[in-house]
Structure formats: structure tokens, C-alpha cells
Design a protein around this motif. Structure first.
Motif, mmCIF file in Angstrom:
data_model
loop_
_atom_site.group_PDB
_atom_site.id
_atom_site.type_symbol
_atom_site.label_atom_id
_atom_site.label_comp_id
_atom_site.label_asym_id
_atom_site.label_seq_id
_atom_site.Cartn_x
_atom_site.Cartn_y
_atom_site.Cartn_z
ATOM 1 N N GLU A 190 0.862 -1.171 0.000
ATOM 2 C CA GLU A 190 0.000 0.000 0.000
ATOM 3 C C GLU A 190 0.905 1.230 0.000
ATOM 4 O O GLU A 190 1.654 1.460 0.961
ATOM 5 C CB GLU A 190 -0.890 -0.008 1.241
ATOM 6 C CG GLU A 190 -1.801 1.191 1.374
ATOM 7 C CD GLU A 190 -2.592 1.124 2.662
ATOM 8 O OE1 GLU A 190 -3.813 0.890 2.591
ATOM 9 O OE2 GLU A 190 -1.999 1.288 3.748
ATOM 10 N N VAL A 191 0.865 2.012 -1.069
ATOM 11 C CA VAL A 191 1.715 3.204 -1.160
ATOM 12 C C VAL A 191 1.183 4.270 -0.212
ATOM 13 O O VAL A 191 0.035 4.693 -0.326
ATOM 14 C CB VAL A 191 1.772 3.737 -2.601
ATOM 15 C CG1 VAL A 191 2.619 5.014 -2.653
ATOM 16 C CG2 VAL A 191 2.341 2.687 -3.553
ATOM 17 N N VAL A 192 2.007 4.704 0.721
ATOM 18 C CA VAL A 192 1.590 5.758 1.655
ATOM 19 C C VAL A 192 2.241 7.094 1.335
ATOM 20 O O VAL A 192 1.760 8.142 1.778
ATOM 21 C CB VAL A 192 1.878 5.353 3.120
ATOM 22 C CG1 VAL A 192 1.040 4.155 3.508
ATOM 23 C CG2 VAL A 192 3.358 5.059 3.330
ATOM 24 N N ALA A 193 3.334 7.078 0.582
ATOM 25 C CA ALA A 193 3.968 8.323 0.144
ATOM 26 C C ALA A 193 4.856 8.008 -1.050
ATOM 27 O O ALA A 193 5.583 7.009 -1.026
ATOM 28 C CB ALA A 193 4.797 8.938 1.264
ATOM 29 N N ASP A 194 4.778 8.824 -2.091
ATOM 30 C CA ASP A 194 5.648 8.603 -3.243
ATOM 31 C C ASP A 194 6.152 9.944 -3.761
ATOM 32 O O ASP A 194 5.834 11.006 -3.211
ATOM 33 C CB ASP A 194 4.949 7.806 -4.336
ATOM 34 C CG ASP A 194 3.688 8.474 -4.865
ATOM 35 O OD1 ASP A 194 3.408 9.617 -4.461
ATOM 36 O OD2 ASP A 194 2.987 7.854 -5.674
ATOM 37 N N GLY A 195 6.957 9.904 -4.808
ATOM 38 C CA GLY A 195 7.584 11.122 -5.301
ATOM 39 C C GLY A 195 8.586 11.686 -4.314
ATOM 40 O O GLY A 195 8.854 12.888 -4.300
ATOM 41 N N LEU A 196 9.164 10.812 -3.487
ATOM 42 C CA LEU A 196 10.089 11.244 -2.433
ATOM 43 C C LEU A 196 11.531 11.192 -2.924
ATOM 44 O O LEU A 196 11.836 10.583 -3.950
ATOM 45 C CB LEU A 196 9.928 10.344 -1.202
ATOM 46 C CG LEU A 196 8.527 10.250 -0.608
ATOM 47 C CD1 LEU A 196 8.511 9.272 0.557
ATOM 48 C CD2 LEU A 196 8.034 11.619 -0.155
ATOM 49 N N ILE A 244 7.443 5.199 0.019
ATOM 50 C CA ILE A 244 7.263 4.407 1.234
ATOM 51 C C ILE A 244 5.998 3.576 1.044
ATOM 52 O O ILE A 244 4.933 4.123 0.750
ATOM 53 C CB ILE A 244 7.127 5.309 2.481
ATOM 54 C CG1 ILE A 244 8.382 6.159 2.675
ATOM 55 C CG2 ILE A 244 6.851 4.453 3.718
ATOM 56 C CD1 ILE A 244 8.256 7.172 3.788
ATOM 57 N N ARG A 245 6.128 2.265 1.213
ATOM 58 C CA ARG A 245 5.002 1.351 1.054
ATOM 59 C C ARG A 245 4.809 0.565 2.346
ATOM 60 O O ARG A 245 5.782 0.124 2.957
ATOM 61 C CB ARG A 245 5.243 0.380 -0.118
ATOM 62 C CG ARG A 245 5.305 1.058 -1.475
ATOM 63 C CD ARG A 245 5.771 0.086 -2.546
ATOM 64 N NE ARG A 245 5.643 0.641 -3.890
ATOM 65 C CZ ARG A 245 6.551 1.418 -4.484
ATOM 66 N NH1 ARG A 245 7.676 1.703 -3.836
ATOM 67 N NH2 ARG A 245 6.351 1.876 -5.690
ATOM 68 N N ARG A 246 3.563 0.363 2.721
ATOM 69 C CA ARG A 246 3.228 -0.441 3.881
ATOM 70 C C ARG A 246 2.846 -1.852 3.403
ATOM 71 O O ARG A 246 2.137 -2.016 2.396
ATOM 72 C CB ARG A 246 2.067 0.186 4.650
ATOM 73 C CG ARG A 246 1.667 -0.559 5.928
ATOM 74 C CD ARG A 246 0.773 0.266 6.825
ATOM 75 N NE ARG A 246 -0.197 1.050 6.086
ATOM 76 C CZ ARG A 246 -0.358 2.367 6.233
ATOM 77 N NH1 ARG A 246 0.380 3.066 7.088
ATOM 78 N NH2 ARG A 246 -1.264 3.011 5.516
#
Length: 328
Positions: free
Chosen positions: A12-18, A321-323
């Protein structure tokens, strides 16, 4: 009612483009911290990052350097391991509200690779820090089998006095390890052909994990006929080329609640291969090895793993960041 049967895992993608997140660690209450390679540290509520960093470290990002590890202590103190602008190792205690640092350890680094990474509080309340063999190739600086240096092993630091000692040695680059109760799982990055996972207990110290005598289960120097007496061999090795393997990313032991079927399983990956695998370590043996890659897919170059305050696991790539979540 019991949960439906586990069908698999998913990301589950919780933040991308980091830009190169390096670590997720529990902090306070329901908040976690996310540290970035460029030295920024943000708060994280499980779904979004704070707009501004809580503090920002002055780091070098040449080669394999940067903010390499972080572990929150009690209250307002966070322990960090980073490369200073000169490229040398710094371990410090940072007060989050003020950004003030108490430097606990500095180590000269002769090269820009194999700078280690992980820092974690152990069961004895001491800090454990992974440091590589100094860089280059073929243990160029002769640190792997030299117990008189802090390089090439796991360093133990008393945070109350800043006293530091080499806890165990013979490691090439223990970039990521994980302390789970009285065990430590070490993902040691190999050179020519093999990656390895070592698992030992805290009931003793002075383990010699073999580098550069061995790489994985195999002789490295010499290439054959090496003497392994007294060495602690890995519990598992992964050959280069196995699903793109080139550089192990040591992971974490699952202690969350969302996936009880994974309780006690060690999750790990590889920077190039990007796969997700796990095993259970019981009675000194690897059992139930599982490859979850067909479930979760390959999300990119896996940089690190982390956990939040509930023990749920996150996989960090160079840009996201993926959960890990269950599929039922």
C-alpha cells in the motif's frame, strides 16, 4: 470472529515522489519519524509526512553516504548515524525540539562506500551501530579481520558515557540489521557472488562473521581451502543473479497485529532485485522460507525497512514508502 484466511500480501503506497527515504522508526504516541538520505527528518502519522522537517542534519551524500540510520529513544531524543560533510561517520543523540546534538562517536572513513548504516537500541539499552570494512573492494584496508578497529563490524556504544567498543567483526557492510528480543539479524552486503543473513544472540559477543575469509558460505580469500574454524557462518545466503540480486537490504522481524500469520518472520529484500522474502528462525534454523514477490510486485530499488508504533512494516525505495498489508 477470526480473520479470513490470508491469501497473500500487498504493498500500500503511503507516500511517493520522495527523495531517498532511508528509515521509518516509531517516535512518540502514534507518530513515527522518517529520515531522508539528505539529512532531513520528518514526522509521519502513517499516511503523510510533516510539511517541514523537525530537524535537518548537515551530511555528505557522496557515494553511499548520508543519513544512514536512526532510532528514537525515550522522550525527545533520537539517535542518528550519518556521514558528516567530510564523509566521516558520526553517531549522535539529537534533541528533536531544539536540533541540538550530543556527538557520541566519530570514525574516520577511508572511502565513500561500505559506511554501514543501521543504529538501534539493544536489549541492554546500549546502542548498536553497523560499520562497513572501510570501502573499496577485497577488504582493501584490512579491517574485516582486525578486531582493533571499529570498522567491519557491529559497534556497541554506551549512550550515557559515549564509550564505544567493537561488539562483533568480520562483516563487509552490515548496512541493515534488526534487533528482535535477544537476537540480531544482520544483512551483510557481499562482493562478488553472495549476499548473506547472519542471526546470533546477545548471550555472547566477539562473533567473527568471516569476511574476507568467507563470502556467504563460500571461501573468498583464499578462494578455496579456507579455514572456517571459529567463524560464525550465515544462516542463509542469496546468490547474485537470483531474481536480480546484487546487494541485500536487511529487513525487520514482524511484530504487528494486522498479519498475525507473519508473527516472528524476518522480512528482507535486495536493492537491485527489489523482491520481498521472509523466513522464520526457530531453534537455530531457517524455516518456512517464502517469496512474496509475485504478490507484492517489484516496486523499485529497496533501500530499507521500517516499522511504526504498532509494529506494522514499511518498505522504502529510492522514491516511495510502502506499507505491507494482508490480502484476505
Amino acid at each position: 470472529m477470526p480473520s479470513p484466511e490470508l491469501q497473500g500480501l500487498a504493498y500500500e503506497v503511503v507516500a511517493d515522489g520522495l527523495g531517498f527515504p532511508m528509515i521509518v522508526t516509531p517516535w512518540t504516541g502514534e507518530m513515527s519519524l522518517v529520515g531522508f538520505r539528505d539529512g532531513r527528518v520528518h514526522s509521519f502519522d502513517g499516511s503523510s509526512l510533516s510539511e517541514n522537517p523537525l530537524f535537518d542534519l548537515d551530511v555528505s551524500t557522496d557515494g553511499e553516504r548520508g543519513l544512514l540510520g536512526m532510532d528514537a529513544a525515550d522522550g525527545d531524543v533520537v539517535y542518528v548515524h550519518y556521514s558528516d560533510p567530510a564523509g566521516d561517520t558520526v553517531v549522535a543523540a539529537v534533541t528533536v525540539t531544539t536540533g541540538e546534538q550530543q556527538v557520541l562517536l566519530t570514525v574516520d572513513q577511508p572511502a565513500a562506500n561500505h559506511n554501514g548504516g543501521m543504529i538501534q537500541v539493544g536489549p541492554d539499552a546500549m546502542l548498536y551501530v553497523g560499520l562497513g570494512d572501510g570501502g573499496g573492494s577485497n577488504d582493501r584496508f584490512g579491517h574485516g579481520q582486525n578486531p582493533e578497529t571499529l570498522l567491519g563490524g557491529i559497534v556497541r556504544i554506551d549512550p550515557s558515557s559515549a564509550d564505544a567498543e567493537l561488539w562483533s567483526y568480520g562483516l563487509r557492510n552490515p548496512y541493515r540489521f534488526w534487533i528482535d528480543g535477544d537476537l540480531i539479524y544482520i544483512g551483510d552486503v557481499g562482493q562478488n557472488a553472495y549476499e548473506e543473513v547472519d542471526v546470533v544472540g546477545f548471550d555472547r559477543e566477539g562473533f567473527n562473521f568471516g569476511w574476507p575469509i568467507t563470502e556467504g558460505f563460500h571461501c573468498f580469500s583464499p578462494q578455496s581451502g579456507c579455514d572456517v574454524e571459529g567463524l560464525t557462518l550465515p544462516v542463509l545466503e542469496i546468490e547474485h543473479g537470483d531474481a536480480g540480486t546484487c546487494s541485500i537490504t536487511g529487513g525487520v522481524v514482524y511484530r504487528g497485529t494486522a498479519i498475525p500469520e507473519l508473527e516472528g518472520h524476518y522480512l528482507y529484500s535486495d536493492y537491485c532485485g527489489g523482491w520481498l522474502r521472509s523466513f522464520l528462525f526457530e531453534n537455530g534454523e531457517v524455516v518456512d522460507p517464502t517469496d512474496w514477490t509475485d504478490d507484492v510486485g517489484v516496486g523499485g530499488n529497496v533501500v530499507s525497512f521500517g516499522v511504526d508504533h504498532t509494529g506494522e512494516v514499511y518498505v522504502l525505495t529510492t522514491d516511495a514508502i510502502r506499507r505491507i498489508v494482508p490480502v484476505r
